[in-house]
Design an enzyme around this catalytic site. Structure first.
Site, PDB file in Angstrom:
ATOM      1  CG  ASN A  99      -2.006   0.991   1.186  1.00 12.72           C
ATOM      2  OD1 ASN A  99      -1.796   2.179   1.387  1.00 12.72           O
ATOM      3  ND2 ASN A  99      -3.197   0.527   0.879  1.00 12.72           N
ATOM      4  CB  ALA A 100       0.402   4.623  -1.432  1.00 11.32           C
TER       5      ALA A 100
ATOM      6  CB  CYS B 270       2.842 -11.004   5.184  1.00 12.08           C
ATOM      7  SG  CYS B 270       4.202 -10.008   5.794  1.00 12.08           S
TER       8      CYS B 270
ATOM      9  CD  GLU C  28       4.402 -15.362   5.006  1.00 11.69           C
ATOM     10  OE1 GLU C  28       3.977 -14.285   4.545  1.00 11.69           O
ATOM     11  OE2 GLU C  28       5.608 -15.629   5.131  1.00 11.69           O
TER      12      GLU C  28
ATOM     13  CB  CYS D 209       8.270 -11.477   8.533  1.00 12.83           C
ATOM     14  SG  CYS D 209       6.494 -11.314   8.809  1.00 12.83           S
TER      15      CYS D 209
ATOM     16  CB  CYS E  99       4.301 -14.401   8.687  1.00  4.84           C
ATOM     17  SG  CYS E  99       3.434 -13.069   7.827  1.00  4.84           S
TER      18      CYS E  99
END
Ligand code: THU
Length: 137
Positions: A51-52, A59, A61, A92, A95
């Site tokens: 997202n901006a 993620c 996952e 990560c 996750c």
């Protein structure tokens, strides 16, 4: 026709790789796909969606887990994560905990790249001495 263990593993890896190609990662250019094998024998997949406003990206996952929950499944028996680049795309930290909510520590985790399977491990190896739902019972 029912699949054997190695066919299921390959199907899981294929699903993660397809999801990786569908990722929306215009900011990092780091496409990730994840696929979980649920107790019903079905595979649910997801990709990262950036997202901006950077921190609210999600993620791969998390996407795969959301798809699994939407399929009324709550047990992950194996998971594959596929990421671009030369390094191993290990999940990560956040996750790892997300996966732990639905998977036993013994669950196999297949780390993949665009070239296929790169490393096989378990959730316990990625998240030792984990805190899970059982800790609250
Ligand atoms: N990413 C994942 O989708 N899963 C992980 O486990 C590691 C990181 C994504 C988030 C972000 O869109 C990009 O990879 C770079 O961090």
């Amino acid at each position: 026709m029912p699949k054997n263990a190695s066919e299921l593993q390959q199907a899981l890896i294929n699903a993660a790789t397809i999801a990786m190609k569908n990722a929306y990662a215009p900011y990092s250019q780091f496409q990730v796909g994840a696929a979980v094998l649920a107790e019903d024998g079905k595979i649910y997949s997801g990709c990262n969606v950036e997202n901006a406003a950077y921190p609210i990206g999600s993620c791969a996952e998390a996407g795969a887990i959301s798809a699994m929950i939407n399929g009324c499944q709550t047990k992950i028996t194996a998971i594959a994560v596929a990421g671009v680049g030369d390094k191993l795309c290990t999940p990560c930290g956040g996750c790892r905990q997300r996966i732990r909510e639905f998977a036993e520590p013994t669950a196999p985790v297949f780390i993949c790249g665009p070239d296929g399977l790169r490393h096989s491990t378990t959730l316990a190896e990625l998240l030792p001495m984990s805190f899970g739902p059982d800790n609250l019972s």
